[in-house]
Design a protein around this motif. Structure first.
Motif, PDB file in Angstrom:
ATOM      1  N   GLY A  43       1.088  -1.056  -0.100  1.00  0.00           N
ATOM      2  CA  GLY A  43      -0.143  -0.238  -0.106  1.00  0.00           C
ATOM      3  C   GLY A  43       0.879   1.564   0.168  1.00  0.00           C
ATOM      4  O   GLY A  43       2.324   0.756  -0.277  1.00  0.00           O
ATOM      5  N   ARG A  44       0.611   2.504  -0.122  1.00  0.00           N
ATOM      6  CA  ARG A  44       0.898   3.478  -0.476  1.00  0.00           C
ATOM      7  C   ARG A  44       0.877   4.647   1.102  1.00  0.00           C
ATOM      8  O   ARG A  44       1.298   5.311   1.286  1.00  0.00           O
ATOM      9  CB  ARG A  44       0.090   4.384  -0.841  1.00  0.00           C
ATOM     10  N   SER A  45      -0.201   4.639   1.978  1.00  0.00           N
ATOM     11  CA  SER A  45      -1.074   5.241   3.211  1.00  0.00           C
ATOM     12  C   SER A  45      -0.845   4.103   3.957  1.00  0.00           C
ATOM     13  O   SER A  45      -0.013   3.163   4.814  1.00  0.00           O
ATOM     14  CB  SER A  45      -1.841   5.273   3.822  1.00  0.00           C
ATOM     15  N   PHE A  46       0.405   5.593   5.291  1.00  0.00           N
ATOM     16  CA  PHE A  46       0.576   4.859   6.799  1.00  0.00           C
ATOM     17  C   PHE A  46      -0.467   4.257   7.042  1.00  0.00           C
ATOM     18  O   PHE A  46       0.150   3.377   7.931  1.00  0.00           O
ATOM     19  CB  PHE A  46       1.292   6.184   7.211  1.00  0.00           C
ATOM     20  N   THR A  47      -1.341   4.993   7.313  1.00  0.00           N
ATOM     21  CA  THR A  47      -2.958   3.930   7.815  1.00  0.00           C
ATOM     22  C   THR A  47      -2.999   2.481   7.554  1.00  0.00           C
ATOM     23  O   THR A  47      -3.135   1.833   8.626  1.00  0.00           O
ATOM     24  CB  THR A  47      -3.834   4.708   7.674  1.00  0.00           C
ATOM     25  N   GLY A  48      -3.401   2.492   6.258  1.00  0.00           N
ATOM     26  CA  GLY A  48      -2.987   0.897   5.604  1.00  0.00           C
ATOM     27  C   GLY A  48      -1.453   0.005   6.599  1.00  0.00           C
ATOM     28  O   GLY A  48      -1.639  -0.969   6.994  1.00  0.00           O
ATOM     29  N   TRP A  49      -0.475   0.554   6.379  1.00  0.00           N
ATOM     30  CA  TRP A  49       1.091   0.134   6.671  1.00  0.00           C
ATOM     31  C   TRP A  49       0.830  -0.224   8.096  1.00  0.00           C
ATOM     32  O   TRP A  49       0.848  -1.613   8.715  1.00  0.00           O
ATOM     33  CB  TRP A  49       1.693   0.453   6.723  1.00  0.00           C
ATOM     34  N   HIS A  50       0.279   0.627   8.693  1.00  0.00           N
ATOM     35  CA  HIS A  50      -0.240   0.794  10.056  1.00  0.00           C
ATOM     36  C   HIS A  50      -0.991  -0.789  10.617  1.00  0.00           C
ATOM     37  O   HIS A  50      -0.558  -1.876  12.025  1.00  0.00           O
ATOM     38  CB  HIS A  50      -0.344   2.428  10.815  1.00  0.00           C
ATOM     39  N   ARG A  51      -1.995  -0.095  10.281  1.00  0.00           N
ATOM     40  CA  ARG A  51      -2.863  -1.852  10.214  1.00  0.00           C
ATOM     41  C   ARG A  51      -2.173  -3.181   9.441  1.00  0.00           C
ATOM     42  O   ARG A  51      -2.261  -4.050  10.044  1.00  0.00           O
ATOM     43  CB  ARG A  51      -4.528  -1.437   9.032  1.00  0.00           C
TER      44      ARG A  51
END
Length: 77
Positions: A43-51
């Motif tokens: 993914g490209r978002s921090f939120t997605g990476w964090h999840r």
């Protein structure tokens, strides 16, 4: 050889235990990457990476607790 900045009066048993902790950390990281998919996030978002990282860490906790609860079944398929 191992280099250390610990005090000179540190017991040999403590030094050996601390040195072996590195192997445990490397083993857990390899398990996170290969077995649980830590390196599969695209993914490209921090939120997605964090999840993604949170779920992988939770899965690792679950597996570790199972392994500690019943060590004889750890190698069973």
């Amino acid at each position: 050889y191992w280099l250390s900045d610990l005090p000179a009066h540190t017991k040999l048993k403590t030094l050996v235990r601390l040195a072996k902790m590195r192997w445990r950390i490397e083993h857990d990281y390899r398990e996170l990457k290969t077995g649980l998919g830590l390196s599969h996030f695209e993914g490209r978002s921090f939120t997605g990476w964090h999840r993604h990282v949170t779920l992988v860490t939770a899965a690792h906790l679950f597996i570790t607790r199972l392994r500690l609860k019943n060590p004889k079944a750890a190698g069973a398929a």
